[in-house]
Every structure is written in structure tokens, then in C-alpha cells.
Design an enzyme around this catalytic site. Structure first.
Site, PDB file in Angstrom:
ATOM      1  CB  ALA A  49      -0.909   0.001   1.231  1.00 50.30           C
ATOM      2  N   GLY A  52       3.352   3.271  -5.641  1.00 51.67           N
ATOM      3  CA  GLY A  52       2.843   2.768  -6.915  1.00 51.67           C
ATOM      4  C   GLY A  52       1.346   2.523  -6.946  1.00 51.67           C
ATOM      5  CE1 TYR A 235       6.351  -6.755 -16.214  1.00 48.76           C
ATOM      6  CE2 TYR A 235       4.589  -8.225 -16.901  1.00 48.76           C
ATOM      7  CZ  TYR A 235       5.148  -7.391 -15.959  1.00 48.76           C
ATOM      8  OH  TYR A 235       4.520  -7.203 -14.752  1.00 48.76           O
ATOM      9  CE  LYS A 244       2.757  -9.153 -12.453  1.00 47.21           C
ATOM     10  NZ  LYS A 244       2.287  -8.583 -11.180  1.00 47.21           N
ATOM     11  CG  LEU A 274       1.852   4.024 -15.086  1.00 45.53           C
ATOM     12  CD1 LEU A 274       0.795   4.158 -14.017  1.00 45.53           C
ATOM     13  CD2 LEU A 274       2.019   5.357 -15.797  1.00 45.53           C
TER      14      LEU A 274
HETATM   15  P1  NAI Z   1       5.953  -0.659  -6.151  1.00 43.92           P
HETATM   16  O1  NAI Z   1       7.371  -1.103  -6.054  1.00 43.92           O
HETATM   17  O2  NAI Z   1       5.672   0.790  -6.325  1.00 43.92           O
HETATM   18  O3  NAI Z   1       5.141  -1.149  -4.829  1.00 43.92           O
HETATM   19  C1  NAI Z   1       5.381  -2.368  -4.204  1.00 43.92           C
HETATM   20  C2  NAI Z   1       4.705  -2.407  -2.844  1.00 43.92           C
HETATM   21  O4  NAI Z   1       4.934  -3.706  -2.265  1.00 43.92           O
HETATM   22  C3  NAI Z   1       5.236  -1.395  -1.817  1.00 43.92           C
HETATM   23  O5  NAI Z   1       4.164  -0.934  -1.030  1.00 43.92           O
HETATM   24  C4  NAI Z   1       6.176  -2.247  -0.959  1.00 43.92           C
HETATM   25  O6  NAI Z   1       6.365  -1.758   0.372  1.00 43.92           O
HETATM   26  C5  NAI Z   1       5.397  -3.544  -0.942  1.00 43.92           C
HETATM   27  N1  NAI Z   1       6.197  -4.721  -0.581  1.00 43.92           N
HETATM   28  C6  NAI Z   1       7.254  -5.265  -1.232  1.00 43.92           C
HETATM   29  N2  NAI Z   1       7.671  -6.370  -0.592  1.00 43.92           N
HETATM   30  C7  NAI Z   1       6.867  -6.547   0.475  1.00 43.92           C
HETATM   31  C8  NAI Z   1       6.785  -7.508   1.522  1.00 43.92           C
HETATM   32  N3  NAI Z   1       7.611  -8.564   1.603  1.00 43.92           N
HETATM   33  N4  NAI Z   1       5.828  -7.350   2.474  1.00 43.92           N
HETATM   34  C9  NAI Z   1       4.970  -6.292   2.438  1.00 43.92           C
HETATM   35  N5  NAI Z   1       4.993  -5.363   1.463  1.00 43.92           N
HETATM   36  C10 NAI Z   1       5.922  -5.488   0.487  1.00 43.92           C
HETATM   37  O7  NAI Z   1       5.312  -1.534  -7.316  1.00 43.92           O
HETATM   38  P2  NAI Z   1       4.177  -1.297  -8.424  1.00 43.92           P
HETATM   39  O8  NAI Z   1       4.829  -0.985  -9.704  1.00 43.92           O
HETATM   40  O9  NAI Z   1       3.090  -0.426  -7.920  1.00 43.92           O
HETATM   41  O10 NAI Z   1       3.644  -2.792  -8.576  1.00 43.92           O
HETATM   42  C11 NAI Z   1       2.502  -3.281  -7.885  1.00 43.92           C
HETATM   43  C12 NAI Z   1       1.866  -4.358  -8.729  1.00 43.92           C
HETATM   44  O11 NAI Z   1       1.424  -3.777  -9.964  1.00 43.92           O
HETATM   45  C13 NAI Z   1       2.845  -5.476  -9.111  1.00 43.92           C
HETATM   46  O12 NAI Z   1       2.165  -6.706  -9.097  1.00 43.92           O
HETATM   47  C14 NAI Z   1       3.243  -5.102 -10.543  1.00 43.92           C
HETATM   48  O13 NAI Z   1       3.659  -6.217 -11.278  1.00 43.92           O
HETATM   49  C15 NAI Z   1       1.924  -4.541 -11.040  1.00 43.92           C
HETATM   50  N6  NAI Z   1       2.028  -3.697 -12.250  1.00 43.92           N
HETATM   51  C16 NAI Z   1       2.959  -2.697 -12.340  1.00 43.92           C
HETATM   52  C17 NAI Z   1       3.067  -1.964 -13.508  1.00 43.92           C
HETATM   53  C18 NAI Z   1       4.101  -0.886 -13.663  1.00 43.92           C
HETATM   54  O14 NAI Z   1       4.355  -0.474 -14.813  1.00 43.92           O
HETATM   55  N7  NAI Z   1       4.675  -0.371 -12.606  1.00 43.92           N
HETATM   56  C19 NAI Z   1       2.182  -2.198 -14.667  1.00 43.92           C
HETATM   57  C20 NAI Z   1       1.150  -3.169 -14.415  1.00 43.92           C
HETATM   58  C21 NAI Z   1       1.107  -3.922 -13.249  1.00 43.92           C
END
Ligand code: NAI
Length: 395
Positions: A49, A52, A235, A244, A274
């Protein structure tokens, strides 16, 4: 402490608390400007949370739907001479803003993969919230210690079954080069699925179910990416894509669980590429994003995390609307990225781009600005020459 960005490769090792708060406020203002979302959830658990897509989901649930939120994340607080990670400051700013608006907000900072953290979440939900009607699973983690076996799984971002060569960019130095990545081993594939696949999401849902803390009609969602063919080897058809696929397998099982419990639903939403901390670590993808941003901004269709998620909630999940499934049973909010004219524009730029023309052919400047913003830098109205207090406890 005066805090300046210190970039090392694809991470920034500093974060600015005032800038992070300004970034949160921008997102809150965006959600409020777009009006209340009717029929939204009342009690929301967001796993991942603090940054991202998960952070934007939490902000939309709270400020669009008026929901109580429990945010789970894994962030590092400040140390003696070192600011905290941005997700730490983001979560503080979110919590302060939510409480000031009369909204319940609780946080759990720790490893979401552990049984202990799930138990702590359940205690908070039972004590303060009541049955959950939306679970957002938005983890992006480099590793997972398996809670049953103790094995340490590290995710690898690699192609499967082939060597992959393509252009990539060092976003900090602005150097375009060729990268060649060897195929993943069977172990690396299994490890990536263990970290980024759906097992842990299922266990969260089972834990909530066993504790009788899933509301009738509850929704569960996790996020995925498909993107264009140029990125498929690294990817969609790579190790992360296989993980995924496992997330989609889990979605079907969770959907069945929620249906038994009263007409709930679980699905994977395919989102836009993003700039986030997670995506900046994937080879090739930042160059694609820089070209994509250029084309989408020119067309006026560019969106960030908050625009994507506010649209998911307002146009598909709630407000009396219906989910828009593709043939594979996934919800799509990536249609503006995948629009044929946008994708047709990528290939010619991809062929031509090099270090000399990077600034003109792509939106590398926009990429860098977005990247710095993730760490609280470059926000309007923030005095970056001023002394700021880096040591802030989680409220
Ligand atoms: P991000 O890196 O901004 O956020 C990751 C979150 O996971 C953070 O809140 C972090 O504290 C938390 N986290 C990581 N390891 C943890 C653990 N062991 N325990 C508790 N919390 C943990 O990542 P983002 O990019 O928002 O990705 C979120 C999802 O969205 C992923 O599944 C990603 O594959 C998917 N996604 C991302 C896209 C992109 O372009 N960034 C595009 C489409 C999907």
C-alpha cells in the site's frame, strides 16, 4: 537535514518527507476532484500500500469511497544519517490526511509473506474494521522467504527458453545500449513464481475467510501487465509473465472462494506501464516507457497510477458500472496504452533511438521527473534547500 536525490542505478537512496507528502496530496486532490464514488467498499485491505499502484488504490478507496483502510507494506524507517524509504513517508502522509478527514487508517509495516503479519492484520481488522469488502494485492518484491519451507526465493527478470537482446536505457546517464539477457534456469522460473505469483494472495484470502472477515460480495484484485510484443520476451513470456499467469490461476480460485461466500469476485487487472520502483528495475521497459509517455502525452491520453486506479474504481468496479473482461477473463485498464495508433508509433522510434537522439525522440525527461517524484523530489511548492526532519514515526 537538507535532503537531495542520490541516484544509484535504478534506485534513489534518499527520499524527501515533505515532497512525498506533497505527492500524496496531489493524488488525494485528483481523487476528490473526480467526485465521490458510489457503491464503493467500506473496509479495504491493501497489501503493498505504500507506493505505486497499491498506494493509489488506497488513496482512491479512502478519498473516493470514504473507506477505512489497512495498509500493509515493507518499508525502512529513517536511520541516524539516512532518510526513510519513500513508502514510509508516503504512508505517514496518507495516514495523517485520512485521519484529518475523519477516515480510519491503520498500517502494518513488515513482511506480508509471513503468517505472523497476516495474523496481525486479522487482529486489526477484527478489532477496528469489520469484514473486508475489497482486498487489493499489489506487492512487488525482489524476494520471499517461504513461510512453510523457509526457502529463500529471489525473483529474476529474465526471458524463458531464449536469449533476448534488445535496446535498453540507463535512465540516469541517458545512455542507450544493447542488452543481452540469458534465459532463466528452471530454478529461477520457479523462484520468480514463488515471489510474484499468486500463492501468497491465496493465503491472505484463506486467512481472511477462516477468520470470517470477508464481507458478502467482497472483491479481490491483483495487478498485472501485458504490454506490446517488443517487451514480451522480458515481460509477458519471461519469468515475470509466468508469475503473472500464476496470479491469474490464483484469481480463479479466489473467485470461486468468494462466490461460495456470497457473490463476491476476484480478478486480475491489467494496468498501464508506469514509472514505479518496481518497473524501473526491469531491463528494456524504461526505454519503452519513455517512448510511450512521449506518444501518449502528445495524444493527451497519458495517465499515472492515480488516474488508472481512480478510473478502475469509478468506471468499472463501482458507481453502478460493470467490469470489462477480456477473452482471458482479465479486467483491462491498459487500452489507452495498447491503442493501435500508439503502438504503431512505438516501433519506428524504437528502431531509431540512440544516445544522441534520446532526449528528442523520447520523453526521457518526463521519465526522470516521474522517477524523482517517486522519492518526493521535484514537487512544486516544496523548498528543497530547507532543513527537514527525516526521523518521523509511523502514526
Ligand atoms: P511498487 O514497487 O511501487 O510497490 C510495491 C509495494 O509492495 C510497496 O508498497 C512495498 O512496500 C510492498 N512490498 C514489497 N515487498 C513486500 C513484503 N515482503 N511485504 C509487504 N509489502 C511489500 O510496485 P508497483 O509498480 O506499484 O507494482 C505493484 C503491482 O502492480 C505489481 O504486481 C506489478 O507487477 C503490477 N504492475 C505494475 C506496472 C508498472 O508499470 N509499474 C504495470 C502493471 C502492473
Amino acid at each position: 537535514m537538507v535532503i537531495r536525490p542520490r541516484i544509484r542505478g535504478f534506485v534513489c537512496i534518499t527520499a524527501h518527507p515533505v515532497g512525498c507528502a506533497a505527492h500524496i496530496q496531489e493524488q488525494i486532490d485528483y481523487v476528490k476532484r473526480h467526485g465521490a464514488i458510489t457503491g464503493g467498499p467500506k473496509n479495504v485491505l491493501v497489501i503493498g500500500a505504500s507506493t505505486g499502484y497499491g498506494l493509489s488504490s488506497r488513496i482512491t478507496a479512502a478519498f473516493g469511497c470514504g473507506a477505512k483502510t489497512l495498509g500493509v507494506f515493507y518499508e525502512r524507517p529513517s536511520e541516524e544519517d539516512r532518510p526513510a524509504t519513500p513508502g514510509w513517508y508516503n504512508s505517514i502522509a496518507f495516514t495523517n490526511a485520512a485521519r484529518a478527514a475523519g477516515l480510519y487508517a491503520a498500517n502494518l509495516n513488515g513482511d506480508a509473506f509471513t503468517d505472523d503479519l497476516k495474523r496481525q492484520a486479522i487482529d486489526i481488522i477484527r478489532r477496528d474494521m469489520g469484514p473486508i469488502d475489497l482486498v487489493v494485492y499489489s506487492l512487488a518484491s525482489p524476494r520471499r522467504i517461504h513461510p512453510r519451507t523457509g526457502a529463500v526465493h529471489k525473483s529474476a527478470l529474465k526471458p524463458v527458453g531464449c536469449v533476448y537482446s534488445n535496446k535498453t536505457v540507463d535512465t540516469d546517464l541517458g545512455i542507450v545500449s544493447d542488452v543481452t539477457i540469458d534465459p532463466a534456469s528452471e530454478q529461477e522460473i520457479a523462484d520468480t513464481i514463488a515471489v510474484m505469483g499468486g500463492e501468497d494472495w491465496e493465503w491472505w484470502m484463506q486467512a481472511l475467510d477462516e477468520a470470517k472477515l470477508l464481507a458478502p460480495g467482497a472483491t479481490a484484485t491483483a495487478y498485472s501487465y501485458i504490454g506490446p510484443e517488443v517487451t514480451w520476451p522480458i515481460y509477458k513470456n519471461g519469468t515475470i509473465g509466468l508469475a503473472k499467469n500464476d496470479l491469474e490461476r490464483a484469481a480463479k480460485r479466489i473467485d470461486a472462494l468468494l462466490k461460495v461466500n456470497g457473490y463476491g469476485r476476484a480478478f486480475v487487472s491489467v494496468n498501464k506501464a508506469l514509472v514505479t520502483q518496481a518497473s524501473s528495475a526491469i531491463p528494456v521497459v524504461p526505454l519503452y516507457i519513455s517512448i510511450l509517455y512521449k506518444l501518449m502525452k502528445a495524444k493527451g491520453t497519458h495517465e499515472g497510477c492515480i488516474e488508472q486506479i481512480q478510473r478502475l474504481f469509478a468506471k468499472q468496479l463501482y458507481n453502478g458500472s460493470a467490469l470489462n473482461f477480456d477473452d482471458g477473463g482479465r479486467v483491462r485498464i491498459d487500452e489507452l496504452e495498447m491503442a493501435p495508433d500508439i503502438q504503431a508509433g512505438i516501433a519506428p522510434i524504437w528502431q531509431q533511438v540512440n544516445t544522441a537522439n534520446l532526449e528528442t525522440l523520447t520523453d526521457i525527461a518526463g521519465y526522470r521527473a516521474e522517477f524523482l517524484k517517486l522519492f518526493g523530489f521535484g514537487l512544486p511548492g516544496v523548498d528543497y534547500t530547507a532543513d527537514v526532519e527525516p526521523h518521523i514515526p509511523m502514526p
